[in-house]
Design an enzyme around this catalytic site. Sequence first.
Site, PDB file in Angstrom:
ATOM      1  N   ASP A  19      39.007 -95.041 -26.489  1.00 18.94           N
ATOM      2  CA  ASP A  19      37.881 -95.955 -26.212  1.00 18.94           C
ATOM      3  C   ASP A  19      38.369 -97.015 -25.235  1.00 18.94           C
ATOM      4  O   ASP A  19      37.604 -97.556 -24.433  1.00 18.94           O
ATOM      5  CB  ASP A  19      37.409 -96.689 -27.478  1.00 18.94           C
ATOM      6  CG  ASP A  19      36.842 -95.754 -28.525  1.00 18.94           C
ATOM      7  OD1 ASP A  19      36.466 -94.628 -28.173  1.00 18.94           O
ATOM      8  OD2 ASP A  19      36.785 -96.170 -29.703  1.00 18.94           O
ATOM      9  N   MET A  23      41.376-102.873 -37.060  1.00 18.94           N
ATOM     10  CA  MET A  23      41.563-101.441 -37.330  1.00 18.94           C
ATOM     11  C   MET A  23      41.612-100.655 -36.025  1.00 18.94           C
ATOM     12  O   MET A  23      40.927-100.994 -35.068  1.00 18.94           O
ATOM     13  CB  MET A  23      40.398-100.946 -38.203  1.00 18.94           C
ATOM     14  CG  MET A  23      40.379 -99.477 -38.521  1.00 18.94           C
ATOM     15  SD  MET A  23      39.512 -98.470 -37.283  1.00 18.94           S
ATOM     16  CE  MET A  23      37.919 -98.278 -38.049  1.00 18.94           C
ATOM     17  N   GLU A  59      32.306 -93.919 -45.621  1.00 22.28           N
ATOM     18  CA  GLU A  59      31.173 -94.265 -44.744  1.00 22.28           C
ATOM     19  C   GLU A  59      29.870 -93.918 -45.451  1.00 22.28           C
ATOM     20  O   GLU A  59      29.716 -92.807 -45.961  1.00 22.28           O
ATOM     21  CB  GLU A  59      31.272 -93.505 -43.414  1.00 22.28           C
ATOM     22  CG  GLU A  59      30.004 -93.712 -42.572  1.00 22.28           C
ATOM     23  CD  GLU A  59      30.066 -93.127 -41.175  1.00 22.28           C
ATOM     24  OE1 GLU A  59      31.124 -93.246 -40.527  1.00 22.28           O
ATOM     25  OE2 GLU A  59      29.043 -92.567 -40.736  1.00 22.28           O
ATOM     26  N   ASP A 100      33.015 -98.170 -43.740  1.00 22.39           N
ATOM     27  CA  ASP A 100      32.117 -97.947 -42.603  1.00 22.39           C
ATOM     28  C   ASP A 100      30.678 -98.082 -43.084  1.00 22.39           C
ATOM     29  O   ASP A 100      30.156 -97.212 -43.794  1.00 22.39           O
ATOM     30  CB  ASP A 100      32.338 -96.548 -41.999  1.00 22.39           C
ATOM     31  CG  ASP A 100      33.495 -96.520 -41.009  1.00 22.39           C
ATOM     32  OD1 ASP A 100      34.116 -97.590 -40.782  1.00 22.39           O
ATOM     33  OD2 ASP A 100      33.771 -95.435 -40.455  1.00 22.39           O
ATOM     34  N   ASP A 112      24.070 -92.439 -38.637  1.00 25.52           N
ATOM     35  CA  ASP A 112      24.705 -93.709 -38.243  1.00 25.52           C
ATOM     36  C   ASP A 112      23.687 -94.799 -37.915  1.00 25.52           C
ATOM     37  O   ASP A 112      23.800 -95.501 -36.897  1.00 25.52           O
ATOM     38  CB  ASP A 112      25.631 -93.495 -37.029  1.00 25.52           C
ATOM     39  CG  ASP A 112      26.851 -92.646 -37.351  1.00 25.52           C
ATOM     40  OD1 ASP A 112      27.232 -92.561 -38.533  1.00 25.52           O
ATOM     41  OD2 ASP A 112      27.422 -92.059 -36.410  1.00 25.52           O
ATOM     42  N   ASP A 136      29.836 -98.899 -38.632  1.00 26.94           N
ATOM     43  CA  ASP A 136      30.025 -97.683 -37.834  1.00 26.94           C
ATOM     44  C   ASP A 136      28.649 -97.072 -37.612  1.00 26.94           C
ATOM     45  O   ASP A 136      28.303 -96.047 -38.196  1.00 26.94           O
ATOM     46  CB  ASP A 136      30.953 -96.703 -38.556  1.00 26.94           C
ATOM     47  CG  ASP A 136      31.308 -95.523 -37.661  1.00 26.94           C
ATOM     48  OD1 ASP A 136      30.952 -95.569 -36.470  1.00 26.94           O
ATOM     49  OD2 ASP A 136      31.928 -94.568 -38.152  1.00 26.94           O
TER      50      ASP A 136
END
Length: 391
Positions: free
Chosen positions: A58, A89, A218, A246, A258, A292
């Site tokens: 990223d 993180m 998550e 997440d 998401d 996330d």
Amino acid sequence: MDAYTPTRGDRFTFGLWTVGNRGSDPFGGPVRDHIDPCEIVRNLAECGAFGVNLHDNDLVPLGKSQKERDTIVSNFKRALSENDMVVPMATTNLFSHPVFKDGAFTSNDPRVRAFALQKTMDGIDLGVELGAKLYVFWGGREGTEADACRDVRTAIERMREAMNFLTGYVKANGYDLRFALEAKPNEPRSENYFPTTGHMLHFISTLADEEMVGVNPEVAHEVMSGLSFPHAVGQAMEAGKLFHIDLNSQKIGRYDQDLRFGSEDPRQAFLLVRLLEGTGGGEPYRGPLHFDAHAYRSEDEQGVWEFARGNMRTYKILKAKARAFDSDPEVCELLRCHEDPELEALWQAGYDSKRAQSLRQIDLKPDEVARIGLRYERLDQLMMEHIFGVR
Ligand code: GLT
Ligand code: MN
Ligand code: MN
């Protein structure tokens, strides 16, 4: 500015890949431009976030020279310090490169597993350089379509070898870094190994450095399987293994959506925040609160920052509601614990034949006990009224 406006003290974080998501899906390309990571840092800081998380690539795209990498990293560090932001993180992208088409650490080809280890050691170095204390492992490609291609036990063994090697790497370098493993049932693979947080918790107990390894559950990933996210998180907390989380939102049985935190599941989100904040009792979670999630494909960049604020506001609203619920006198009365220390001591003190004998002899009157209504209808309605904001 109101009581729900996020501040640094709230410990909210976003991945570069979340607000940086360009809206591609399997049926259509990007709808938003790339946002420079330093620009993301500035905007997130302005929204009230506390930190930003990242995959190796990223920040540093694959194929950059050492010199280019160092320039990118030092610019990014400057953006962090100018905006009072941290990187709690970091993680490795072990899914985008075509070489990972059949997994990274579980691939049948040792060269792929070796490349995954190389990439992860570099990613760990980068994360530590940026100050990360947690390293996430999401095995996006660790799974199968043609399930006959490898024995599940082999896949698990390979994953263990990788984790043991990498905790060894962290220790040998004296890094202050812990691992958090993230489960998902499927997507992009047809079947993923370690499909739930529960599978991960057991796997962790088989690792050489198990104290260094916890989970990163998550919301979407547990809900995809139709499971209760608060239950998964509660079990991880009870085991002392909730290292990271997440947050997002998801409808049962669909692809990994998401969505903005709390948007599809206010009731479950309320129960989750209540658990994390410990308003109903028990130790709260004190780690970073990571979203996330990504903005709808309908949004331009302005919509992305509204999305970012929305996640954080919803968390804070639910936190205030959880506090109000757990200090509501009627709720407290309904939740009053029915303790009987003398009776409970018969098994809580452990088994012995005398206690077992005493336990057997008590007339517990189960038919009478069974007739007592538990008033959970009232309790649940009170909870909903708090959520609806009428109480
Ligand atoms: C990817 C995935 C997430 C993981 C990220 C970390 S990458 O967006 O869908 O659930 O947490 O690798
Ligand atoms: Mn995730
Ligand atoms: Mn997801």
